[in-house]
Every structure is written in structure tokens, then in C-alpha cells.
Design a protein around this motif. Structure first.
Motif, PDB file in Angstrom:
ATOM      1  N   ALA A 310       2.918   7.017   9.665  1.00  0.00           N
ATOM      2  CA  ALA A 310       2.788   5.941  10.507  1.00  0.00           C
ATOM      3  C   ALA A 310       2.211   4.732   9.436  1.00  0.00           C
ATOM      4  CB  ALA A 310       1.753   6.031  11.587  1.00  0.00           C
ATOM      5  N   ARG A 311       1.210   5.195   8.392  1.00  0.00           N
ATOM      6  CA  ARG A 311       0.663   4.384   7.418  1.00  0.00           C
ATOM      7  C   ARG A 311       1.773   3.906   6.518  1.00  0.00           C
ATOM      8  NH1 ARG A 311      -4.554   4.186   6.246  1.00  0.00           N
ATOM      9  NH2 ARG A 311      -4.733   6.265   6.907  1.00  0.00           N
ATOM     10  N   ARG A 312       2.541   4.899   6.122  1.00  0.00           N
ATOM     11  CA  ARG A 312       3.617   4.594   5.229  1.00  0.00           C
ATOM     12  C   ARG A 312       4.503   3.362   5.747  1.00  0.00           C
ATOM     13  NH1 ARG A 312       4.783   8.934   4.231  1.00  0.00           N
ATOM     14  NH2 ARG A 312       6.672   9.361   5.557  1.00  0.00           N
ATOM     15  N   THR A 313       4.851   3.506   7.306  1.00  0.00           N
ATOM     16  CA  THR A 313       5.675   2.683   7.909  1.00  0.00           C
ATOM     17  C   THR A 313       4.852   1.163   7.964  1.00  0.00           C
ATOM     18  OG1 THR A 313       6.738   4.312   9.420  1.00  0.00           O
ATOM     19  CG2 THR A 313       6.909   2.027  10.157  1.00  0.00           C
ATOM     20  N   GLY A 314       3.520   1.195   8.119  1.00  0.00           N
ATOM     21  CA  GLY A 314       3.296  -0.249   8.275  1.00  0.00           C
ATOM     22  C   GLY A 314       3.178  -0.935   6.837  1.00  0.00           C
ATOM     23  N   TRP A 315       2.951  -0.304   5.725  1.00  0.00           N
ATOM     24  CA  TRP A 315       3.072  -0.962   4.318  1.00  0.00           C
ATOM     25  C   TRP A 315       4.526  -1.214   4.261  1.00  0.00           C
ATOM     26  CZ3 TRP A 315      -1.143  -2.802   3.859  1.00  0.00           C
ATOM     27  CH2 TRP A 315      -2.406  -1.974   3.735  1.00  0.00           C
ATOM     28  N   HIS A 316       5.369  -0.427   4.459  1.00  0.00           N
ATOM     29  CA  HIS A 316       7.108  -0.709   4.032  1.00  0.00           C
ATOM     30  C   HIS A 316       7.458  -2.028   5.167  1.00  0.00           C
ATOM     31  CE1 HIS A 316       7.304   2.813   2.138  1.00  0.00           C
ATOM     32  NE2 HIS A 316       8.357   2.551   1.642  1.00  0.00           N
ATOM     33  N   GLY A 317       6.753  -1.922   6.288  1.00  0.00           N
ATOM     34  CA  GLY A 317       7.172  -3.312   7.137  1.00  0.00           C
ATOM     35  C   GLY A 317       6.610  -4.598   6.456  1.00  0.00           C
ATOM     36  N   VAL A 318       5.485  -4.425   5.951  1.00  0.00           N
ATOM     37  CA  VAL A 318       4.889  -5.667   5.367  1.00  0.00           C
ATOM     38  C   VAL A 318       5.875  -6.205   4.044  1.00  0.00           C
ATOM     39  CG1 VAL A 318       2.986  -6.323   3.791  1.00  0.00           C
ATOM     40  CG2 VAL A 318       2.588  -5.191   5.860  1.00  0.00           C
ATOM     41  N   LEU A 319       6.370  -5.232   3.226  1.00  0.00           N
ATOM     42  CA  LEU A 319       7.221  -5.507   2.254  1.00  0.00           C
ATOM     43  C   LEU A 319       8.579  -6.157   3.016  1.00  0.00           C
ATOM     44  CD1 LEU A 319       7.375  -2.260  -0.025  1.00  0.00           C
ATOM     45  CD2 LEU A 319       6.299  -4.403  -0.405  1.00  0.00           C
ATOM     46  N   VAL A 320       9.067  -5.631   3.873  1.00  0.00           N
ATOM     47  CA  VAL A 320      10.425  -6.423   4.444  1.00  0.00           C
ATOM     48  C   VAL A 320       9.947  -7.810   5.025  1.00  0.00           C
ATOM     49  CG1 VAL A 320      12.029  -6.143   6.353  1.00  0.00           C
ATOM     50  CG2 VAL A 320      11.190  -4.120   5.247  1.00  0.00           C
ATOM     51  N   SER A 321       8.863  -7.851   5.760  1.00  0.00           N
ATOM     52  CA  SER A 321       8.627  -9.172   6.432  1.00  0.00           C
ATOM     53  C   SER A 321       8.337 -10.319   4.992  1.00  0.00           C
ATOM     54  CB  SER A 321       7.066  -9.029   7.004  1.00  0.00           C
ATOM     55  OG  SER A 321       7.526  -8.463   8.393  1.00  0.00           O
ATOM     56  N   VAL A 322       7.514  -9.664   4.108  1.00  0.00           N
ATOM     57  CA  VAL A 322       7.176 -10.848   3.046  1.00  0.00           C
ATOM     58  C   VAL A 322       8.469 -11.227   2.287  1.00  0.00           C
ATOM     59  CG1 VAL A 322       6.076 -10.591   0.736  1.00  0.00           C
ATOM     60  CG2 VAL A 322       4.998  -9.937   2.656  1.00  0.00           C
ATOM     61  N   ALA A 323       9.465 -10.257   2.243  1.00  0.00           N
ATOM     62  CA  ALA A 323      10.834 -10.629   1.336  1.00  0.00           C
ATOM     63  C   ALA A 323      11.234 -11.857   2.441  1.00  0.00           C
ATOM     64  CB  ALA A 323      11.489  -9.411   1.549  1.00  0.00           C
ATOM     65  N   PHE A 324      11.526 -11.462   3.645  1.00  0.00           N
ATOM     66  CA  PHE A 324      12.215 -12.475   4.552  1.00  0.00           C
ATOM     67  C   PHE A 324      11.281 -13.862   4.362  1.00  0.00           C
ATOM     68  CE2 PHE A 324      14.242  -8.995   6.125  1.00  0.00           C
ATOM     69  CZ  PHE A 324      15.743  -9.412   5.854  1.00  0.00           C
ATOM     70  N   MET A 325      10.148 -13.697   4.831  1.00  0.00           N
ATOM     71  CA  MET A 325       9.254 -15.158   4.902  1.00  0.00           C
ATOM     72  C   MET A 325       8.933 -15.667   3.803  1.00  0.00           C
ATOM     73  SD  MET A 325       6.845 -14.491   8.259  1.00  0.00           S
ATOM     74  CE  MET A 325       6.230 -15.884   8.221  1.00  0.00           C
ATOM     75  N   GLY A 326       9.149 -14.885   2.582  1.00  0.00           N
ATOM     76  CA  GLY A 326       8.977 -15.429   1.327  1.00  0.00           C
ATOM     77  C   GLY A 326      10.215 -16.396   0.984  1.00  0.00           C
ATOM     78  N   ILE A 327      11.183 -16.080   1.325  1.00  0.00           N
ATOM     79  CA  ILE A 327      12.366 -16.907   1.279  1.00  0.00           C
ATOM     80  C   ILE A 327      12.324 -18.193   2.074  1.00  0.00           C
ATOM     81  CG2 ILE A 327      14.784 -17.351   1.904  1.00  0.00           C
ATOM     82  CD1 ILE A 327      15.142 -14.069   1.437  1.00  0.00           C
ATOM     83  N   MET A 328      11.500 -18.008   3.251  1.00  0.00           N
ATOM     84  CA  MET A 328      11.165 -19.363   3.886  1.00  0.00           C
ATOM     85  C   MET A 328      10.253 -20.505   3.365  1.00  0.00           C
ATOM     86  SD  MET A 328      13.248 -19.003   6.755  1.00  0.00           S
ATOM     87  CE  MET A 328      12.626 -20.451   7.812  1.00  0.00           C
TER      88      MET A 328
END
Length: 445
Positions: A310-328
Motif C-alpha cells: 500500500a505504501r509503495r502504491t502511494g509513492w508510485h502514484g505520486v510519480l505518475v501524477s507529478v509526471a502528467f501535471m508537470g507537463i501541464m
């Protein structure tokens, strides 16, 4: 942290349909405004006010669906799939009770509420008619959100996303018929737009209900449509749902108060801020989608008593979101004017809005982090923590800072949006600290 590529792929696979479904819902609102706007500025203004009022109340119903998702995901992770049917039964029963109450309340309060919002009697009349005819959507949304929570909880996020697209198309067709009186339908104008939204949502809810009751899912998850308020399910469902509902209402209200402060700076500043908020509502979608995917995976992991996953999922989710919203964020920094031109061609509004949108480009990655981890913590069932962090930082920091910097220190519009930037940053920090501490892992649902 070592990258888990299969986990990243799974987050993307679950999150992408949620983003598409959210875009469909948002686009539906924009299409409503565009189609009603063809009748004249009074209709556009009235329906705009009425839509904001309607959304402030009704968007709180989303919390019931999120609670159903949390409990469903936990039971799937516990290998208790047959227990999911009880969750859906209780959530639907509660949804009907609350949905009927909200429908009646909105129908009765539409006239007085619009009278307070609109100084012109004609705007109040048009807006009240729109809300009265749209009021049944509160009930239909309750049912739709519960079934959406079920599908997201079992990991089939593509189903509600596709139904969302169908719902949007139905709304367009019904708008055309009921607003303008086409195909033998009565010309209902603003009232027709409200009725079209309600009927389209009903169609979406019925589609999800039929898909949920397909033979394989009905047997696997014991979906029998038994009205129930079983205390053993109702207590955790309510415990997870009410903080989310309160958070949604108070955060939307904080933005309303934020705009009320900006209104004191001038009409152009208010118009520019509305455009920026509309653009931001699209930029948030990747984090919302990833947060939903992460919530499902976190709930299932905790159901298996695998806190590390569960903890690993949260941090990996942050990586995905940061990548997409970083583009924005890069887009807002490099091309703010073309972004704003999607909603206005007024040169004065563009000149005022460009530096604000650039400022918001700087905060995209922070916001991605906060929204994603809020979804993860909510998926663990600790919605009260998310609510306290978001509402507390909004009312103890964001709004006082907006008033202080924009009005008292005379930094105007950029000062107001600097306060918003600080809010997003502080909320992200609070979510990171909460996720790192791990108290969410001990919540029982």
C-alpha cells in the motif's frame, strides 16, 4: 525507492479511464453552458449561477461513492468478494434516502436561493426553473456514484468511464431537444437544460446498474438489490463518507469566498480568475484519476494486510501524477495566453490572467502530490484526516492570506493567487507527512 514498473503500469491502466470519465463530466457542463448561451446572455448568466449553486450541494454526494469504493476494495483484498453485495445494498439504500431529501430540499429552496444570488428578477426566475427541473439528478447521482464506486473498487475503472461518455452524449441530444423544442419535444429553454441533465444522469445510473447485475458480477459479488441499513456496514460506510462530503462542500465554499474577495478587485480580475479556475479544473484530472486508482490498490493491499505494498502504491502514484501535471505546469509557464484563449478573447482579461496562470504552473507538481496522496489516504479509509488537513489549511491559511495579501497589503490579484499557491503547497506537505507516518494503515473499514 526502487521503481516497480508493473505497479506503474497498473496505476496507469486503472487511472486513465477515470481521467477520461472526469473529462466527459466536465465537458458535459461546458456543453450545457454553450447550448443555453445561444438563447442570450441572461440565460447564460442565470444557468451559470444556478449550476454553481447546484454543484456546491450535489458534489458532496460523490463522497458516498468514494466510501463504497473504499469498502469494496478492502473486501476484495480480504478475498471476501461475496461481502461486497452488502456494501452496495447499504450504500444504495442510504443513497436513496439522502438523494430524495436533497432533491426535495433543492426544489423547495431554488427560488429563495436564486433570489439571494441574483439581483435581477429575471435571472433569479430562470435559474430557479433550471434547478427545480434538475433537482431529481441529486437522487440519480447518488445511485450512479455508488455503482461507480463498486466498479472502481473491483478495479474495472473503464466501465464507469465509458458510461460517462454515453451520459455526456445523451445530455447533448436531450439538451438539443428540450432547450430548443426539437423532434416534437416542448421548448423548455433553461428548464430543458436542467431536465436534460437529470435524464442523462438517470440513463447513466441505469446503465451502470445493468452492467453491475450482469450474470458474472451478480453471482461473484452477491449483488441482489436488497434494501438494507445493516449497522455493521452502515457505520464504516458513514464514517468514511461524511468527512469527504463535508470536505467537498467546505472546499467549494472556500473557492466561492475566494472569488468574493477577488470581486472586490474588479470585474476583469474576477473574469480572469474564473478562466484560470476552469483551466485548473482540467489540469487536476490526471491527479484525480491516479488518486482513484491508487485508492483502489491501497484498499486491496490493506485488505491483504500488505502495508508495504500500500505504501509503495502511494509513492508510485505520486510519480505518475507529478509526471502528467508537470507537463501541464510547463504548458502554463510557456503558453499561458493560448490556454486562456480557449475561454476568452478579451485582451484585458488575457493580460490580467496570463501572469496568474504562469504562477499556477509553478504549483502543479505540488498539487499533484497532495491530490494523489489524499486519494491514497482516502482509499485507506482515513478520510477524516484528509478533510481536516484540506479544510483547516483552507480556512486558517488560504482565505486569511488572500484577504491580507490581496486587500490589506494591496498586492491585488497576484497576491490572492499567491495565497492559493501557498495553500496547495501546504496541503501537499501535510499529505506527504501523513503518508510517511503511516497512521492510515491502522484504520478499520
Amino acid at each position: 525507492m526502487n521503481l516497480d514498473r508493473p505497479l506503474l503500469a497498473r496505476i496507469l491502466r486503472l487511472g486513465t479511464p477515470v481521467v477520461l470519465g472526469t473529462i466527459s463530466a466536465t465537458t458535459m457542463g461546458l456543453i450545457d453552458m454553450a447550448m443555453v448561451g445561444r438563447l442570450g446572455p441572461a440565460y447564460l448568466a442565470a444557468v451559470g449561477l444556478a449550476t454553481n449553486l447546484f454543484s456546491t450541494v450535489v458534489r458532496t454526494t460523490l463522497a458516498l461513492g468514494q466510501a463504497a469504493q473504499t469498502l469494496t476494495a478492502r473486501r476484495v483484498g480480504e478475498s471476501r468478494e461475496a461481502a461486497v453485495g452488502e456494501v452496495v445494498d447499504v450504500a444504495l439504500t442510504l443513497g436513496v434516502v439522502v438523494g430524495v431529501a436533497i432533491t426535495v430540499l433543492m426544489a423547495l429552496a431554488a427560488g429563495p436561493a436564486m433570489g439571494l444570488l441574483a439581483h435581477q428578477p429575471e435571472l433569479a426566475r430562470l435559474g430557479a426553473g433550471y434547478i427545480i427541473w434538475r433537482a431529481p439528478e441529486a437522487l440519480f447521482l447518488m445511485l450512479l456514484f455508488v455503482y461507480r464506486g463498486f466498479f472502481e473498487g473491483i478495479g474495472r475503472t473503464a466501465v464507469p468511464a465509458l458510461v460517462g461518455v454515453v451520459t455526456m452524449l445523451c445530455n447533448v441530444a436531450l439538451n438539443w431537444c428540450l432547450i430548443y423544442g426539437k423532434l416534437g419535444m416542448p421548448r423548455m429553454e433553461a428548464r430543458g437544460a436542467g431536465l436534460a441533465s437529470a435524464l442523462a444522469t438517470l440513463i447513466g445510473a441505469l446503465l451502470l446498474a445493468l452492467l453491475a447485475r450482469s450474470a458474472g458480477l451478480r453471482q461473484r459479488f452477491d449483488l441482489r438489490l436488497r434494501p438494507s441499513l445493516k449497522a455493521a456496514i452502515l457505520r464504516p460506510l458513514w464514517r468514511v463518507a461524511w468527512p469527504g462530503a463535508l470536505r467537498t462542500f467546505l472546499v467549494i465554499l472556500s473557492f466561492t469566498l475566494f472569488l468574493a474577495i477577488i470581486e472586490r478587485l474588479g470585474t476583469v480580475q474576477l473574469a480572469a480568475s474564473n478562466g484560470v479556475i476552469l483551466i485548473l479544473s482540467f489540469s487536476f484530472m490526471p491527479a484525480i484519476g491516479v488518486g482513484t486508482a491508487v485508492a483502489t490498490l491501497v484498499g486491496q493491499s490493506l485488505g491483504r494486510h500488505d502495508v508495504a505494498a500500500a505504501r509503495r502504491t502511494g509513492w508510485h502514484g505520486v510519480l505518475v501524477s507529478v509526471a502528467f501535471m508537470g507537463i501541464m505546469g510547463v504548458l502554463f509557464l510557456s503558453a499561458p495566453r493560448p490556454c486562456l484563449r480557449l475561454f476568452t478573447n478579451d485582451p484585458e482579461i488575457l493580460d490580467v490572467g496570463v501572469p496568474v496562470l504562469r504562477l499556477m504552473g509553478l504549483v502543479q507538481m505540488f498539487d499533484a502530490t497532495g491530490l494523489t496522496l489524499a486519494g491514497a489516504i482516502g482509499g485507506a479509509g482515513h478520510t477524516r484526516l484528509v478533510m481536516l488537513a484540506d479544510v483547516g489549511s483552507a480556512y486558517l491559511l488560504f482565505l486569511p492570506l488572500t484577504w491580507l495579501i490581496a486587500l490589506r497589503l494591496h498586492h491585488g490579484l497576484m497576491g490572492a493567487w499567491l495565497a492559493a499557491m501557498i495553500w496547495f503547497f501546504v496541503f501537499a506537505v501535510l499529505m506527504v507527512l501523513a503518508w510517511a507516518r503511516g497512521g492510515w494503515a491502522r484504520v478499520r473499514v
